[in-house]
Each structure stands twice: as C-alpha cells, then as structure tokens.
Motif scaffolding. Structure first.
Motif, short mmCIF file in Angstrom:
data_model
loop_
_atom_site.label_atom_id
_atom_site.label_comp_id
_atom_site.label_asym_id
_atom_site.label_seq_id
_atom_site.Cartn_x
_atom_site.Cartn_y
_atom_site.Cartn_z
N ALA A 135 36.97 33.48 22.82
CA ALA A 135 35.59 33.00 22.66
C ALA A 135 35.05 32.47 23.98
CB ALA A 135 35.53 31.91 21.59
N ASP A 136 35.90 31.85 24.80
CA ASP A 136 35.47 31.30 26.08
C ASP A 136 35.41 32.35 27.19
OD1 ASP A 136 35.12 28.75 25.10
OD2 ASP A 136 36.98 27.94 25.95
N LEU A 137 36.13 33.45 27.04
CA LEU A 137 36.24 34.44 28.11
C LEU A 137 34.90 35.09 28.44
CD1 LEU A 137 37.94 36.11 30.10
CD2 LEU A 137 38.36 37.72 28.22
N GLU A 138 34.51 34.97 29.69
CA GLU A 138 33.38 35.69 30.26
C GLU A 138 33.97 36.57 31.36
OE1 GLU A 138 30.79 32.60 31.71
OE2 GLU A 138 30.38 31.85 29.70
N PRO A 139 34.20 37.86 31.08
CA PRO A 139 34.81 38.71 32.10
C PRO A 139 33.99 38.67 33.39
CG PRO A 139 34.75 39.84 30.00
CD PRO A 139 33.92 38.60 29.84
N PRO A 140 34.65 38.89 34.53
CA PRO A 140 33.92 38.86 35.80
C PRO A 140 32.78 39.86 35.81
CG PRO A 140 36.28 38.88 36.19
CD PRO A 140 36.08 39.12 34.72
N GLY A 141 31.67 39.43 36.41
CA GLY A 141 30.50 40.29 36.54
C GLY A 141 30.61 41.21 37.73
N ALA A 142 29.72 42.19 37.77
CA ALA A 142 29.72 43.17 38.85
C ALA A 142 29.46 42.52 40.21
CB ALA A 142 28.67 44.24 38.58
N ASP A 143 28.84 41.35 40.21
CA ASP A 143 28.54 40.66 41.47
C ASP A 143 29.67 39.74 41.93
OD1 ASP A 143 28.10 38.93 39.29
OD2 ASP A 143 26.69 37.72 40.46
N GLU A 144 30.78 39.72 41.19
CA GLU A 144 31.92 38.89 41.58
C GLU A 144 32.99 39.75 42.25
OE1 GLU A 144 33.10 35.54 38.81
OE2 GLU A 144 32.09 36.89 37.40
N ALA A 145 33.67 39.18 43.23
CA ALA A 145 34.81 39.86 43.85
C ALA A 145 35.96 39.81 42.85
CB ALA A 145 35.18 39.19 45.16
N ALA A 146 36.14 40.90 42.13
CA ALA A 146 37.14 40.92 41.06
C ALA A 146 37.70 42.32 40.88
CB ALA A 146 36.52 40.42 39.75
N LEU A 147 38.92 42.34 40.40
CA LEU A 147 39.60 43.57 40.02
C LEU A 147 40.14 43.34 38.62
CD1 LEU A 147 40.91 46.36 40.63
CD2 LEU A 147 42.86 45.09 41.59
N THR A 148 39.79 44.21 37.68
CA THR A 148 40.27 44.09 36.31
C THR A 148 41.37 45.13 36.09
OG1 THR A 148 38.17 43.25 35.50
CG2 THR A 148 39.64 44.24 33.87
N GLN A 149 42.49 44.67 35.53
CA GLN A 149 43.61 45.55 35.24
C GLN A 149 44.05 45.35 33.79
OE1 GLN A 149 45.57 47.72 37.74
NE2 GLN A 149 43.39 47.61 38.16
N SER A 150 44.37 46.44 33.13
CA SER A 150 44.86 46.39 31.76
C SER A 150 46.28 45.85 31.73
CB SER A 150 44.84 47.78 31.14
OG SER A 150 45.53 47.77 29.89
N ILE A 151 46.53 44.94 30.79
CA ILE A 151 47.89 44.42 30.67
C ILE A 151 48.81 45.40 29.96
CG2 ILE A 151 47.16 42.02 30.81
CD1 ILE A 151 47.65 41.85 27.73
N ARG A 152 48.30 46.55 29.58
CA ARG A 152 49.17 47.61 29.07
C ARG A 152 49.98 48.24 30.20
NH1 ARG A 152 48.65 48.09 23.84
NH2 ARG A 152 46.68 47.57 22.83
N LEU A 153 49.52 48.03 31.44
CA LEU A 153 50.26 48.48 32.61
C LEU A 153 51.40 47.49 32.87
CD1 LEU A 153 47.22 49.23 34.95
CD2 LEU A 153 48.60 50.91 33.69
N SER A 154 52.42 47.93 33.55
CA SER A 154 53.52 47.03 33.91
C SER A 154 53.04 46.04 34.96
CB SER A 154 54.71 47.82 34.46
OG SER A 154 54.38 48.37 35.73
N ALA A 155 53.70 44.91 35.04
CA ALA A 155 53.38 43.91 36.06
C ALA A 155 53.52 44.53 37.45
CB ALA A 155 54.28 42.69 35.92
N GLU A 156 54.52 45.36 37.64
CA GLU A 156 54.74 46.00 38.93
C GLU A 156 53.56 46.91 39.30
OE1 GLU A 156 58.40 44.60 37.16
OE2 GLU A 156 56.98 46.06 36.38
N THR A 157 53.04 47.65 38.34
CA THR A 157 51.91 48.53 38.59
C THR A 157 50.66 47.71 38.91
OG1 THR A 157 52.82 50.26 37.17
CG2 THR A 157 50.45 50.35 37.58
N ILE A 158 50.45 46.63 38.18
CA ILE A 158 49.29 45.76 38.45
C ILE A 158 49.38 45.18 39.85
CG2 ILE A 158 48.11 43.63 37.78
CD1 ILE A 158 48.96 44.29 34.84
N VAL A 159 50.55 44.72 40.24
CA VAL A 159 50.75 44.16 41.58
C VAL A 159 50.47 45.23 42.64
CG1 VAL A 159 52.49 43.30 43.21
CG2 VAL A 159 52.31 42.31 40.90
N ALA A 160 50.98 46.43 42.44
CA ALA A 160 50.76 47.52 43.40
C ALA A 160 49.27 47.85 43.51
CB ALA A 160 51.56 48.75 43.00
N GLU A 161 48.57 47.90 42.39
CA GLU A 161 47.13 48.18 42.40
C GLU A 161 46.37 47.06 43.11
OE1 GLU A 161 45.26 50.86 41.51
OE2 GLU A 161 47.21 51.84 41.28
#
Length: 181
Positions: A135-161
C-alpha cells in the motif's frame, strides 16, 4: 553520475534487499549498510507486533540513512545501502542533493513476497505487514535515477545487471564530461 556509486537497494519486505545489497557491495568492493539495523527499538517493537509504521515513525530512521548517504557523497566514497524507500518523498530525502544516488528497486508480486517471508526465520518483520508495504510502495518514477529488477531473477543476476547499468551510466557521464576529448 560521475564518481563512485551510492546505491539504495529498495523494495517491500522480503524482496531480497539484504542479499542483493551485500552481493552488490562485494562486487563493487565497497561498504554495505543494512538499513533495518538502524531502526529505533520502538519501530522494531511496532513492526514485530504487526503494526505498520507511519511516516512519523520512519522520520528519524530515514534521517539516519540519509546521513550515511550524505557522508558517502561528501567523502566521495561508494556505498550500497538496503532501505525500503517505499515512497517518493522518502527517496527524495535519502537522495538529498547527491547526483550519485541510484535506487535499485527489487520488484515482486504479493504471492512471491509472502512465500519468501514465510520461509525466513531471523527477521522481525511479520508476514502480516505485506499488505501495508504494498500500500505504501510508490515505484520509482521515470524522472528518478533507478533500475527496477524482478526478484524472480537470481540475486547474482540482479547484481550483474546493476553493475552493467552502473558501468553504462559512468561511461555516459565521462563522455559527457569530456572524457573523449
């Protein structure tokens, strides 16, 4: 972003902020701060009882986290920090005046988060707070320096990305700053 990165690994409870954050800090060779360790005791008691935190409850905690970020920025040090940073105004407070802050948003749906939380044993956050987190989550907007990654990926893959993304940003910043001259 010119200079060492400051990465805030963000998302709802149970998304893997600590695991990804520690892995990213190891990959970058920098300090990792677990934001949950800096909650005041009153917040931990409240969350442990299944009571969601309010903006007021988070105020002092966010100030502490923002202080770590400001110190890293002032001393030109890299930093990875795990912090839910659920709302835009929280991220604005954490970012401050720094152009070096990147938010790594770990994104997952409620059923996956619930399954992860049910499997963990050494954390004060109960599964009863999942709905309040979403309910509190406001995903980062297009104007924010952000990278969104799916947690369905492994932690290692997210770190590499995340590392690839940071390298791309730094190459672009260096080119813009005259690195090709």
């Amino acid at each position: 972003m010119i200079g060492p990165p400051i990465v805030v690994v963000m998302g709802v409870c149970g998304c893997g902020k600590s695991s990804v954050g520690q892995g990213l800090a190891d990959a970058l060779g920098c300090r990792f701060i677990e934001g949950d360790q800096h909650h005041p005791e009153a917040n931990i008691v409240k969350m442990s009882a299944g009571i969601p935190l309010t903006d007021s409850d988070r105020e002092g905690w966010l100030a502490v986290i923002a202080g770590f970020i400001a110190d890293a920025d002032r001393t030109d040090q890299p930093l990875v920090i795990a912090c839910s940073a659920l709302k835009r105004r929280y991220r604005d407070q954490l970012r401050g005046d720094s152009a070096r802050v990147l938010f790594l948003h770990l994104d997952g749906d409620k059923p996956l988060i619930a399954a992860r939380m049910a499997a963990r044993t050494a954390h004060f956050m109960p599964t009863a707070l999942i709905d309040s987190q979403f309910a509190d989550l406001e995903p980062p907007g297009a104007d924010e320096a952000a990278l969104t990654q799916s947690i369905r990926l492994s932690a290692e893959t997210i770190v590499a990305e995340a590392c690839r993304h940071l390298n791309t940003i730094n190459r672009a910043a260096n080119t813009t700053a005259g690195g090709n001259a």
